[in-house]
Structures are given as structure tokens and as C-alpha cells.
Scaffold this active site. Structure first.
Site, PDB file in Angstrom:
ATOM      1  N   HIS A 158       5.064  -1.308   7.207  1.00  0.00           N
ATOM      2  CA  HIS A 158       4.498  -0.595   6.056  1.00  0.00           C
ATOM      3  C   HIS A 158       3.825  -1.586   5.079  1.00  0.00           C
ATOM      4  CE1 HIS A 158       4.558   2.755   3.025  1.00  0.00           C
ATOM      5  NE2 HIS A 158       4.553   1.739   2.184  1.00  0.00           N
ATOM      6  N   GLU A 159       4.573  -2.583   4.686  1.00  0.00           N
ATOM      7  CA  GLU A 159       4.024  -3.534   3.712  1.00  0.00           C
ATOM      8  C   GLU A 159       2.875  -4.335   4.336  1.00  0.00           C
ATOM      9  OE1 GLU A 159       4.816  -3.013   0.714  1.00  0.00           O
ATOM     10  OE2 GLU A 159       6.608  -1.803   1.129  1.00  0.00           O
ATOM     11  N   HIS A 181      -0.227  -2.462   3.654  1.00  0.00           N
ATOM     12  CA  HIS A 181      -0.692  -2.690   2.274  1.00  0.00           C
ATOM     13  C   HIS A 181      -1.375  -4.058   2.166  1.00  0.00           C
ATOM     14  CE1 HIS A 181       0.868   0.740   0.088  1.00  0.00           C
ATOM     15  NE2 HIS A 181       2.112   0.541   0.472  1.00  0.00           N
ATOM     16  N   GLU A 202      -1.648   3.589   0.022  1.00  0.00           N
ATOM     17  CA  GLU A 202      -0.558   4.134   0.833  1.00  0.00           C
ATOM     18  C   GLU A 202      -1.066   4.605   2.205  1.00  0.00           C
ATOM     19  OE1 GLU A 202       2.414   3.638  -0.048  1.00  0.00           O
ATOM     20  OE2 GLU A 202       3.679   5.015   1.093  1.00  0.00           O
TER      21      GLU A 202
HETATM   22 MG    MG Z   1       3.883   1.884   0.031  1.00  0.00          MG
END
Ligand code: MG
Length: 504
Positions: free
Chosen positions: A269-270, A273, A299
Site C-alpha cells: 500500500h505505502e 503512495h 489513495e
Molecule cells: Mg493510504
């Protein structure tokens, strides 16, 4: 900074002056990163002073009449290019916020939210909503005031949404939810009835060695691909990504010692980003455009990597040998087991643990409550009951405690009202990107199966990342895929994935 992108004399003057503001932001980012990672606990006292003083200094520089008058002049120029217009747009937004909001209000908001986070933490630990309720009340009153000062067309909520997702309105959000809810409910009922996906997986209870898991994390990050000279991974209580600059992007993860997918997916997830920040055009360094454009678009990048890629059959299968090499307990589990472990589906109480099918229903519950509170249509004392009613209505389960219900998220205590919908925006845009990427990269899933991400990253760079904040979110999406935000792709994705008879 490249003179090729910025030519106009006034814009160049603005960018020259902006360098000091950029430098403050650069320093602030590092100070904030340090708070979450390595700062000794007592350092917070002095750090808070320095952070708030630097914030004030930044505000002063942004509101400096010599600076704002340049922006006003630039705003009058008709033949600016897209980048130059982007600079004016982004700075006008900052000026508007600082100009419209009375310093006294900001000060009070900051004081209340600072205290509220501590009160919330205690309230959650003690399962006592009434301790937090007066703070929630104050935060909502102040948020309403902020909305009034910022201005809006239809609903005060729109003013707050716009802070996080430029141009998004509560009407947009409601319309997205009205498409999502019936399909999400249908898919959920179907999964529960057909049991083609598990509600629980035995691997959820298996403990792991943290040092071994750190090696797994490193290997997975290497597979996804990163430049070690521009990226680092540390540990923090709550995983996050921070762009100190385009060439210095940092993520954190955490290791809870159990249920290893949580560490694995927070990393992926990160990573999503981080990739956004890392792939911004270097010609934008030091300008107001050198950051991801909004929380929702950001996101979408993290969810794209976490869910679309990370939770796919192809990725599960491809990393199975690697994971088995490190995590001995996996010897008893096949690649298909791994896929089912990554994709358990069930109505659950806690948003952060929610799966792809139910996640947005958690957001809807918060969105509805925030809107009613802000408009004074309900009282803060009504919130726990409404929360539980909505949980029952959308997810069919009811929390038995405040801690597992209305007190679970930190957001309201931090004063982040109008923030939650950006999570759903992210999920929706991620699925939209998948559909359009499949058109351009027909063997998308084969590439994932072979752990080849070059084309995927290139696509994301060209269509989204490189622009930074040049275009507002709605315009960026239109430019990237020729279409506005549209939840149909997300629904199609859910149906394809979760209504399939057998995952094979
Ligand atoms: Mg996030």
C-alpha cells in the site's frame, strides 16, 4: 527547475519567492517523519514548538502582499501554459485557506484537536464515548465555522471535502455510494452464501518472526522495484508515506508478529503512495506542483498496488515460492491457499481490517454521520446509536463496544472531517485505472504473474504521476483516461473477482 516548463516572467518570480516556502515544507516533512520514527519520546515538547512556529512562518510568507500580488497578477494572464496555470491554482488554494480562516479560529481548532487526540485515545481504551463526546461536539462546531468561512455552494460538507479532494462535492460522493451499495451488498451476500471465499483463514492466527518478516518486506519491495538512493523503509505505529522531496520518499510499515499479510499489504500500500511521489517529473522540483494532487488520487495509487496487483491470483501465485522460502509455516499452504488468505471476505466491525467488498460500506457510515452532524441535523450524543443502526443496515452486524464502533478511528479527533470519502474515491479510481490499463497493456495479468512491473509503472507515470499537482483531480482523470470518476469499473471488478464460482 526547468525553464522549459516555466517561461512566464511573473511565474518565474513567483517560483523564485516560493523556494523559501518550499524549504520550510521540506524541513517540516522531515521533522514530522522523525516524530513518527526515531525521535525520543520527550522530544515532542520542543518539536511541537518548532513545527508550529515553522507553520506560522510559512503562513506569513504565503500571505505576504508581495507574494499574493504576484499571484493575482499571474491569475490575470491569459496565455499561461498548463504548468504555469497549475502553479497559480495551487497557490491560490493555499492563500484562500489562510486568508479566509481567522487566525483565532485556526488556533482554537489546533488546540482542541491537539487535546482531542489524547482524550480520544483514552476514551477508546476505556470504551467510554461520553468522555470524547464534548470534543467531538466542539470539533464539529469549529468544522462548521471553517466551512462557512471557506464557502460552498450546496452543503457545508463540500467546503471540507474540497480541502482533501479538490472539486469533490457531497453530491458526487452520494451518487458514488448509491451505485456502490447495492452491488457491494449483493456480492457480500453471494460470497457468504456460496462460500467461494473464506471468512476466516487459519493463517490469520499464525505468528511470525519479525526479523524474518523484515527480510520478506525487503524482498517484496525489491520485486516491486525501487531506487535505493531515493527511497527508504522504516517502522512506525501507523504505516505512512511521506515525500520529503521527489528524490527522498519514505515509507513506514509495522510488524505485529501475527497474521503476516497485514505487514505485507501495508508495505505494498505505502509503496503505491511512494511511487506516485517518486515518479513526479523532476522538472517540478521545488515548485508547488511537486506533490500528489489529492488524497483520493493518492489513495488510488496505494489501493491499485495493494488490491488490484497485490491481492490478485497472479501476484499471490508468483510470490508464493519466495514467501515459502522465508516463512516455514507456509509449507503446508498452496498458492491458492495464499490467495484465499489474502482475500477473506466478511462483514467486520473494524474499517482498517475490512476487505475490498465491505470497505466502502464502512466509509458510507462515516460520511452519512459527518454530513448530519455538520448540518446540525443530529447531535453528537446521537452518534453511537446511529453508528450501530447503520452498521446493522449496511453490514448486518452491530458493535458491542464503543471502541469497536464509533471510537475506532482517530480522524475526528484530529479534526479530519470530510476526509473519509477520499478512501472510497481511491478504491473507485484504482479500479478505473485497472480497466483502462488493461486496454493499453492487454497482458497486464501475465506481466504481474512474471513480476514484471516496468510497463505498469510507465503507464502510471505517463498518465498520472509525472504531472504532480498540475491539474485538479477531476481534470487529471479526464486527461489520463478520458473519463470522469465512475464507480461502474469498481463494481465490475468486484463482480468479476468475487462472483466467480471458484478462484483458480
Ligand atoms: Mg493510504
Amino acid at each position: 527547475m526547468s525553464t522549459a516548463l516555466f517561461q512566464n516572467k511573473i511565474i518565474l518570480d513567483i517560483l523564485e519567492k516560493y523556494k523559501t516556502i518550499w524549504s520550510i515544507d521540506h524541513a517540516l516533512a522531515l521533522l514530522k517523519w522523525d516524530i513518527e520514527t526515531y525521535m525520543p519520546e520527550s522530544g515532542i515538547e520542543e518539536r511541537s514548538i518548532s513545527v508550529s512556529q515553522l507553520d506560522l512562518l510559512k503562513q506569513k510568507l504565503i500571505l505576504d502582499p508581495n507574494f499574493t500580488s504576484l499571484i493575482d497578477r499571474a491569475d490575470e494572464i491569459k496565455d499561461l501554459n498548463d504548468f504555469e496555470r497549475g502553479v497559480v491554482r495551487v497557490l491560490k488554494r493555499s492563500i484562500k485557506i489562510y486568508k479566509n480562516l481567522p487566525p483565532k479560529l485556526l488556533e482554537e481548532f489546533s488546540k482542541v484537536t491537539h487535546e482531542a487526540v489524547i482524550v480520544w485515545r483514552n476514551a477508546k481504551a476505556k470504551n467510554d464515548f461520553l468522555v470524547f463526546q464534548p470534543y467531538l461536539e466542539k470539533i464539529m462546531i469549529l468544522s462548521r465555522e471553517i466551512a462557512e468561512y471557506l464557502g460552498y455552494k450546496e452543503h457545508p460538507y463540500d467546503a471540507l471535502l474540497d480541502l482533501h479532494e479538490e472539486g469533490l462535492t457531497s453530491r458526487d460522493v452520494s451518487s458514488i455510494f448509491s451505485s456502490i451499495v447495492p452491488t457491494a451488498r449483493k456480492v457480500l451476500d453471494n460470497v457468504i452464501e456460496k462460500r467461494n471465499y473464506l471468512q476466516r483463514h487459519p493463517l490469520e492466527d499464525v505468528t511470525y518472526d519479525v526479523d524474518i518478516m523484515k527480510n520478506v518486506t525487503k524482498e517484496i519491495a525489491t520485486i516491486l522495484g525501487y531506487d535505493a538512493k531515493r527511497f527508504r523503509i522504516d517502522i512506525s505505529a501507523h504505516p505512512f508515506t511521506i515525500g520529503i522531496g521527489i528524490k527522498d520518499v519514505r515509507i513506514t510499515t509495522r510488524y505485529e508478529g501475527k497474521d503476516f499479510k497485514s505487514a505485507l499489504f501495508s508495505l505494498i500500500h505505502e509503496y503505491g503512495h511512494a511511487l506516485y511521489e517518486l515518479q513526479i517529473d523532476e522538472a517540478l522540483i521545488g515548485t508547488p506542483l511537486a506533490a500528489g494532487v489529492s488524497l483520493g488520487v493518492h489513495e488510488s495509487q496505494s489501493r491499485f498496488w495493494e488490491n488490484i496487483i497485490g491481492r490478485s491470483k497472479q501476484f499471490s501465485k508468483a510470490i508464493h515460492p519466495l514467501l515459502s522460502k522465508y516463512l516455514n509455516f507456509l509449507s503446508k499452504f498452496s498458492a491458492e491457499d495464499l490467495y484465499l488468505y489474502f482475500n477473506t471476505v466478511k462483514p467486520s466491525l473494524i474499517r482498517v481490517d475490512a476487505d475490498e467488498v465491505t470497505y466502502n460500506l464502512h466509509i458510507l457510515i462515516r460520511f452519512e454521520i459527518e454530513k448530519l452532524l455538520l448540518n446540525g441535523e443530529i447531535k453528537t450524543t446521537d452518534v453511537p446509536e446511529l453508528w450501530n443502526e447503520n452498521m446493522e443496515k449496511y453490514l448486518g452486524i452491530k458493535p458491542k463496544t464503543y471502541s469497536e464502533g464509533v471510537l475506532q478511528d482517530i480522524h475526528w479527533s484530529q479534526g479530519s472531517v470530510g476526509y473519509f470519502p477520499t478512501y472510497t474515491i481511491g478504491n473507485v479510481i484504482a479500479a478505473q485505472i485497472r480497466s483502462y490499463m488493461l486496454k493499453d497493456i492487454p497482458d497486464f495479468y501475465d506481466q504481474i504473474a512474471n513480476l514484471r512491473f516496468t510497463n505498469i509503472k510507465q503507464w502510471l507515470r505517463d498518465k498520472i504521476h509525472r504531472w504532480g499537482s498540475t491539474y485538479p483531480p477531476k481534470e487529471l482523470l479526464k486527461k489520463a483516461i478520458g473519463e470522469e470518476i465512475n464507480p461502474q469499473y469498481f463494481l465490475q471488478y468486484l463482480e468479476e473477482k468475487y462472483l466467480a464460482t471458484l478462484p483458480s
